[in-house]
Design a protein around this motif. Sequence first.
Motif, PDB file in Angstrom:
ATOM      1  N   GLU A   1      -2.758   3.678  -3.657  1.00 58.11           N
ATOM      2  CA  GLU A   1      -1.934   3.146  -4.731  1.00 58.11           C
ATOM      3  C   GLU A   1      -0.461   3.210  -4.355  1.00 58.11           C
ATOM      4  N   ASN A   2       0.287   2.174  -4.744  1.00 55.03           N
ATOM      5  CA  ASN A   2       1.721   2.204  -4.510  1.00 55.03           C
ATOM      6  C   ASN A   2       2.413   2.102  -5.867  1.00 55.03           C
ATOM      7  N   ALA A   3       2.870   3.225  -6.355  1.00 60.14           N
ATOM      8  CA  ALA A   3       3.466   3.255  -7.694  1.00 60.14           C
ATOM      9  C   ALA A   3       4.992   3.323  -7.624  1.00 60.14           C
ATOM     10  N   SER A   4       5.556   2.866  -6.507  1.00 57.09           N
ATOM     11  CA  SER A   4       7.001   3.098  -6.336  1.00 57.09           C
ATOM     12  C   SER A   4       7.848   2.404  -7.404  1.00 57.09           C
ATOM     13  N   ILE A   5       7.435   1.203  -7.844  1.00 53.92           N
ATOM     14  CA  ILE A   5       8.245   0.525  -8.872  1.00 53.92           C
ATOM     15  C   ILE A   5       8.093   1.217 -10.224  1.00 53.92           C
ATOM     16  N   ALA A   6       6.863   1.616 -10.521  1.00 53.47           N
ATOM     17  CA  ALA A   6       6.646   2.354 -11.778  1.00 53.47           C
ATOM     18  C   ALA A   6       7.458   3.650 -11.779  1.00 53.47           C
TER      19      ALA A   6
HETATM   20  C1  LIG Z   1       5.411   0.120  -2.095  1.00 56.52           C
HETATM   21  O1  LIG Z   1       5.934  -0.980  -2.850  1.00 56.52           O
HETATM   22  C2  LIG Z   1       7.332  -1.173  -2.682  1.00 56.52           C
HETATM   23  C3  LIG Z   1       7.758  -2.248  -3.633  1.00 56.52           C
HETATM   24  O2  LIG Z   1       6.853  -3.290  -3.699  1.00 56.52           O
HETATM   25  C4  LIG Z   1       7.610  -1.499  -1.202  1.00 56.52           C
HETATM   26  O3  LIG Z   1       8.994  -1.700  -1.022  1.00 56.52           O
HETATM   27  C5  LIG Z   1       7.132  -0.354  -0.345  1.00 56.52           C
HETATM   28  O4  LIG Z   1       7.290  -0.674   1.012  1.00 56.52           O
HETATM   29  C6  LIG Z   1       5.656  -0.055  -0.631  1.00 56.52           C
HETATM   30  N1  LIG Z   1       5.274   1.164   0.062  1.00 56.52           N
HETATM   31  C7  LIG Z   1       4.197   1.226   0.843  1.00 56.52           C
HETATM   32  C8  LIG Z   1       3.926   2.541   1.460  1.00 56.52           C
HETATM   33  O5  LIG Z   1       3.473   0.254   1.011  1.00 56.52           O
END
Ligand SMILES: *[C@@H]1O[C@H](CO)[C@@H](O)[C@H](O)[C@H]1NC(C)=O
Length: 413
Positions: free
Chosen positions: A89-94
């Motif tokens: 899961e990529n929750a970075s924006i959240a």
């Molecule tokens: C997670 O998502 C963000 C925004 O979409 C992106 O910039 C980032 O590279 C992603 N991180 C990974 C580990 O995929």
Amino acid sequence: MKIPDLGPRNGSHPRTFITLLFGTVLGFMFATFISSTTLRQPWMPESYRQREPPSIVSDPHTGNELRGASGPEQDVGQHAAHEEAHAHENASIAQQLHREVRVLCWVMTNPSNHKSKALHVKRTWAGRCNKVLFMSSVEDPLIDSVALPVSEGRNNLWAKTKEAFKYIYQNHLDDADWFMKADDDTYVVVENLRYMLYSYSPSHPIYFGCRFKPFVKQGYMSGGAGYVLSKEAVKRFVEDAIPSPLCRQDSDGAEDVELGKCMEAVKVLAGDSRDTVGRGRFFPFVPEHHLIPNHVDKDFWYLKYTYYKPDEGLECCSDNAISFHYVSPNQMYVLDYLIYHLRPYGIVAHSQPLPKKLSLGDIVRVDDLGKTTPKPSAQQHRRYKVSSNRGKAGNEMQEEVTFSDMKAKEPNT
Ligand SMILES: *[C@@H]1O[C@H](CO)[C@@H](O)[C@H](O)[C@H]1NC(C)=O
């Protein structure tokens, strides 16, 4: 002249009296029954009860239907973060929005619901808010409830709402940017709430929710679906509205209607919470209610109350819906599972880019247009998408341009 023979009549006096007394008591009981079931205040949707559909267990239409409901004794537990689906899961924006759009959630509850309802809100969605407060009249370590100085009961909800916002104003105003009120049978997708709010500033005098049409010129937000006030709206409510005679001073009344009147009195805008294609995000019933076409009568109160024409079927609901109401405690865990765990393998969702920030001028313009233009039909959506892909939106597409502009305009300030 014949003297009427009163003999037998005189003899029947006690019986007449008993009959009269019996009739009076019966009549009184009947009148009480009628007035308690039908003569409700006009703002109460319950006045439509006689025309409501037969209740379906999974789709309650009144709080009474959930009165006996409770959730599991034991928490359902958690999946470990390193498990397959969650590890990728990529929750970075959240996470970014968690920092930038801080939401304090306050949950309206009462002592008899702490264990059966509020606890399950605490164990599910409430943990995703930046701060959560359970507003009750009794302190309870089970849910860390706040004991507000109010009496319980439906005719004290308005007093409780006022006291809750006063408490927040005095103790937590700087802990958040937005202040969301929910009931203990409301389910909130907090990430989607932050996504909608991202375009707005906490200094805008604005609030959002499921917008209803009657009683207040700009409409008001359904209490059950929950509503969210900007920090500026909370300030105006506590500093200007509560002490004002324009705002209902006693404890009674429908808390959502009264709040709506106060908001209008202190010039807090009733925001449009629909998404970019005009689908709703705050709902006064469970997903089933909104999703399944034609299962309620055309006279059902919601259809008369709703500010924007509701759509049936999948068109009803935004993919970024925020709230549902009359969600049973068990169903909170089910929604949590469906929203945060169950994934169709091989389909990876990308977050759409964050929308532009709006100025107050943009919001007022969009809102004025939104009032007079109906929601675009599905047919029009498709046509709009085509024309915008070609880089030009014709005049006949005016209303769609309006909705899209909502997310596309540069802020003026
Ligand atoms: C997670 O998502 C963000 C925004 O979409 C992106 O910039 C980032 O590279 C992603 N991180 C990974 C580990 O995929």
